[in-house]
Design a protein around this motif. Structure first.
Motif, PDB file in Angstrom:
ATOM      1  N   GLN A 272      24.982  -0.065 -48.538  1.00 28.02           N
ATOM      2  CA  GLN A 272      24.170   1.136 -48.358  1.00 28.02           C
ATOM      3  C   GLN A 272      22.748   0.791 -47.943  1.00 28.02           C
ATOM      4  N   ARG A 273      22.187  -0.267 -48.533  1.00 28.77           N
ATOM      5  CA  ARG A 273      20.808  -0.651 -48.190  1.00 28.77           C
ATOM      6  C   ARG A 273      20.718  -1.062 -46.727  1.00 28.77           C
ATOM      7  N   LEU A 274      21.655  -1.870 -46.265  1.00 30.76           N
ATOM      8  CA  LEU A 274      21.639  -2.311 -44.871  1.00 30.76           C
ATOM      9  C   LEU A 274      21.921  -1.149 -43.918  1.00 30.76           C
ATOM     10  N   ALA A 275      22.815  -0.263 -44.336  1.00 30.63           N
ATOM     11  CA  ALA A 275      23.120   0.895 -43.495  1.00 30.63           C
ATOM     12  C   ALA A 275      21.892   1.781 -43.338  1.00 30.63           C
ATOM     13  N   ASP A 276      21.174   2.019 -44.411  1.00 28.35           N
ATOM     14  CA  ASP A 276      19.962   2.843 -44.340  1.00 28.35           C
ATOM     15  C   ASP A 276      18.921   2.208 -43.421  1.00 28.35           C
ATOM     16  N   ALA A 277      18.758   0.877 -43.527  1.00 30.24           N
ATOM     17  CA  ALA A 277      17.772   0.183 -42.689  1.00 30.24           C
ATOM     18  C   ALA A 277      18.192   0.202 -41.221  1.00 30.24           C
ATOM     19  N   GLY A 278      19.495   0.068 -40.958  1.00 29.60           N
ATOM     20  CA  GLY A 278      19.977   0.120 -39.585  1.00 29.60           C
ATOM     21  C   GLY A 278      19.754   1.486 -38.959  1.00 29.60           C
ATOM     22  N   LEU A 279      20.000   2.536 -39.717  1.00 25.90           N
ATOM     23  CA  LEU A 279      19.768   3.885 -39.212  1.00 25.90           C
ATOM     24  C   LEU A 279      18.292   4.103 -38.908  1.00 25.90           C
ATOM     25  N   SER A 280      17.427   3.623 -39.780  1.00 27.19           N
ATOM     26  CA  SER A 280      15.984   3.750 -39.552  1.00 27.19           C
ATOM     27  C   SER A 280      15.569   3.016 -38.281  1.00 27.19           C
ATOM     28  N   ARG A 281      16.159   1.853 -38.046  1.00 30.36           N
ATOM     29  CA  ARG A 281      15.834   1.084 -36.844  1.00 30.36           C
ATOM     30  C   ARG A 281      16.282   1.817 -35.582  1.00 30.36           C
ATOM     31  N   VAL A 282      17.457   2.421 -35.621  1.00 25.56           N
ATOM     32  CA  VAL A 282      17.924   3.202 -34.472  1.00 25.56           C
ATOM     33  C   VAL A 282      16.926   4.304 -34.156  1.00 25.56           C
ATOM     34  N   ARG A 283      16.545   5.047 -35.173  1.00 24.61           N
ATOM     35  CA  ARG A 283      15.656   6.190 -34.955  1.00 24.61           C
ATOM     36  C   ARG A 283      14.277   5.767 -34.452  1.00 24.61           C
ATOM     37  N   SER A 284      13.869   4.542 -34.778  1.00 26.94           N
ATOM     38  CA  SER A 284      12.523   4.102 -34.404  1.00 26.94           C
ATOM     39  C   SER A 284      12.422   3.633 -32.962  1.00 26.94           C
ATOM     40  N   GLY A 285      13.566   3.350 -32.297  1.00 26.63           N
ATOM     41  CA  GLY A 285      13.414   2.839 -30.935  1.00 26.63           C
ATOM     42  C   GLY A 285      14.681   2.687 -30.130  1.00 26.63           C
TER      43      GLY A 285
ATOM     44  N   GLN B 152      16.833   9.050 -26.077  1.00 27.94           N
ATOM     45  CA  GLN B 152      15.504   9.413 -25.580  1.00 27.94           C
ATOM     46  C   GLN B 152      14.694   8.168 -25.252  1.00 27.94           C
ATOM     47  N   HIS B 153      14.752   7.169 -26.135  1.00 26.20           N
ATOM     48  CA  HIS B 153      14.043   5.914 -25.869  1.00 26.20           C
ATOM     49  C   HIS B 153      14.590   5.232 -24.608  1.00 26.20           C
ATOM     50  N   SER B 154      15.901   5.263 -24.439  1.00 25.82           N
ATOM     51  CA  SER B 154      16.514   4.641 -23.261  1.00 25.82           C
ATOM     52  C   SER B 154      16.106   5.367 -21.988  1.00 25.82           C
ATOM     53  N   ALA B 155      16.138   6.690 -22.027  1.00 30.91           N
ATOM     54  CA  ALA B 155      15.752   7.474 -20.856  1.00 30.91           C
ATOM     55  C   ALA B 155      14.274   7.288 -20.530  1.00 30.91           C
ATOM     56  N   ASP B 156      13.444   7.170 -21.550  1.00 33.65           N
ATOM     57  CA  ASP B 156      12.017   6.922 -21.328  1.00 33.65           C
ATOM     58  C   ASP B 156      11.802   5.596 -20.603  1.00 33.65           C
ATOM     59  N   ALA B 157      12.559   4.579 -20.997  1.00 30.27           N
ATOM     60  CA  ALA B 157      12.425   3.265 -20.360  1.00 30.27           C
ATOM     61  C   ALA B 157      12.856   3.334 -18.896  1.00 30.27           C
ATOM     62  N   ALA B 158      13.954   4.033 -18.617  1.00 37.00           N
ATOM     63  CA  ALA B 158      14.405   4.172 -17.232  1.00 37.00           C
ATOM     64  C   ALA B 158      13.378   4.922 -16.401  1.00 37.00           C
ATOM     65  N   ALA B 159      12.836   5.999 -16.958  1.00 44.30           N
ATOM     66  CA  ALA B 159      11.829   6.775 -16.231  1.00 44.30           C
ATOM     67  C   ALA B 159      10.582   5.938 -15.962  1.00 44.30           C
ATOM     68  N   GLU B 160      10.231   5.071 -16.904  1.00 44.90           N
ATOM     69  CA  GLU B 160       9.104   4.153 -16.695  1.00 44.90           C
ATOM     70  C   GLU B 160       9.366   3.247 -15.500  1.00 44.90           C
ATOM     71  N   ALA B 161      10.607   2.756 -15.402  1.00 43.26           N
ATOM     72  CA  ALA B 161      10.971   1.892 -14.270  1.00 43.26           C
ATOM     73  C   ALA B 161      10.897   2.663 -12.956  1.00 43.26           C
ATOM     74  N   TRP B 162      11.406   3.888 -12.932  1.00 39.65           N
ATOM     75  CA  TRP B 162      11.377   4.675 -11.697  1.00 39.65           C
ATOM     76  C   TRP B 162       9.943   4.959 -11.259  1.00 39.65           C
TER      77      TRP B 162
END
Length: 375
Positions: A338-351, A355-365
């Motif tokens: 549970q501790r690792l799962a909670d930390a993994g979810l937090s990491r996903v949400r942080s970056g 939305q984060h992926s689309a932002d990076a692509a738009a930066e490239a364009w």
């Protein structure tokens, strides 16, 4: 005035749908007319994007086939006249680099696949040629490299650093941030899940071997494998492998799974014992976003997302014994899972969201458009 055209070049329309549909939608939001050139299986029907059936087979590096595909690509670019091409994965990136086309483009390297894991001399020679071609293509303005981990950038650079404005680091394909985390059911058994294409580099055979070790020790544990053989991939697993896995006690081969939420709801632990060649695999992001603890291996693209003891456990690659030890550790501790799962979810949400992926692509364009306008 019509919108400038942004052409996504891929091998399969289903790959665009499963991984990069948010980028197609973002292109439209950025004022482009998105077009997809890929083998058209109907996977993008109803998505409001034009698909040009472009069957660039992935399974062969025959030079005559490559030459024909490059000629077809040049003709396609001459007809469509895109403002930007966004080439996704190894073959489209290679074809763009070989084309010599006077067009602005993003080369999106989603991992090196068998180029990273094979020891065959011919593969090493192809890998060196690929890297050199891409490096030369990026020397011109209006061209940007997208990578999903820093090791792939270093591989392309080959000791000769690219300017930072020519490289964008993407968080893989990203994952939806608002997924509902399903509570874990009470074990036993402990269920380990693998969701990936059935290719050798994913290390599924190592997961099977680790599971057999743990069951021999008396641990009540099962392995569920979601995924299908990719017939066009030179690394596809053999029928003999599939037969052996089906015969192994505690192992279930589910084939292609359409309801990935239900799959992860039935698992306690996500396991990807990759041998390498990853970009930033979507499986890890999807499992973390659904609140599942992760066991993976110390290879680029996996260890870029998972920090050992913080957001998951990492074992050395090609080591079924160490993989079994990591799985056993999590199998025996619900609190750690549970501790690792909670930390993994937090990491996903942080970056690592779409939305984060689309932002990076738009930066490239935007970088490409700026460089093209200035040259």
């Amino acid at each position: 005035m019509s919108a400038p055209k942004l052409l996504f070049l891929a091998t399969e329309d289903w790959f665009v749908r499963s991984h990069f549909l948010p980028l197609v939608r973002r292109a439209h939001a950025e004022g482009y007319e998105p077009v997809v050139a890929a083998r058209d299986s109907g996977a993008l029907a109803g998505e409001g994007v034009r698909v040009i059936d472009t069957p660039f087979a992935r399974g062969s590096l025959n030079p005559w086939l490559l030459q024909r595909q490059v000629s077809e690509l040049r003709a396609l670019l001459a007809r469509e006249r895109p403002a930007i091409v966004h080439a996704i994965a190894l073959r489209p990136v290679l074809l763009m680099a070989l084309s010599g086309a006077d067009v602005s483009y993003a080369l999106a390297l989603t991992g090196r696949g068998y180029l990273a894991v094979s020891d065959a001399l011919w593969v090493k020679a192809i890998s060196a040629c690929f890297r050199g071609l891409v490096r030369m293509a990026l020397d011109k303005p209006g061209r940007v490299l997208l990578v999903e981990n820093t090791a792939d950038r270093a591989w392309i650079e080959g000791g000769r650093a690219l300017p930072d404005d020519r490289v964008v680091l993407m968080p893989g394909a990203g994952v939806e941030a608002d997924l509902v985390q399903t509570p874990q059911f009470t074990p036993p058994p402990i269920v380990v899940g693998v969701a990936s294409r059935l290719v050798r580099s994913k290390g599924i055979d190592l997961a099977v071997a680790a599971l057999q070790r743990l069951r021999a020790e008396g641990l009540d544990i099962e392995l569920r494998i979601a995924g299908a053989v990719d017939p066009d991939n030179p690394e596809r697993v053999s029928e003999a492998d599939l037969l052996a896995w089906r015969a192994a006690p505690g192992v279930s081969l589910l084939g292609r799974v359409t309801d990935i939420d239900a799959f992860w709801a039935g698992c306690h632990i996500a396991c990807l014992p990759s041998r390498g060649g990853e970009g930033l695999t979507s499986m890890l992001l999807e499992a973390a976003a659904r609140g599942r603890a992760i066991v993976t291996t110390d290879v680029p693209g996996c260890s870029d997302f998972v920090s050992h003891g913080e957001t998951g456990l990492i074992a050395p690659p090609e080591n079924a014994e160490a993989l079994a030890a990591a799985l056993k550790q999590l199998a025996q501790s619900g609190d750690q899972r549970q501790r690792l799962a909670d930390a993994g979810l937090s990491r996903v949400r942080s970056g690592y969201t779409v939305q984060h992926s689309a932002d990076a692509a738009a930066e490239a364009w935007r970088a490409i458009a700026h460089a093209s306008a200035s040259s």
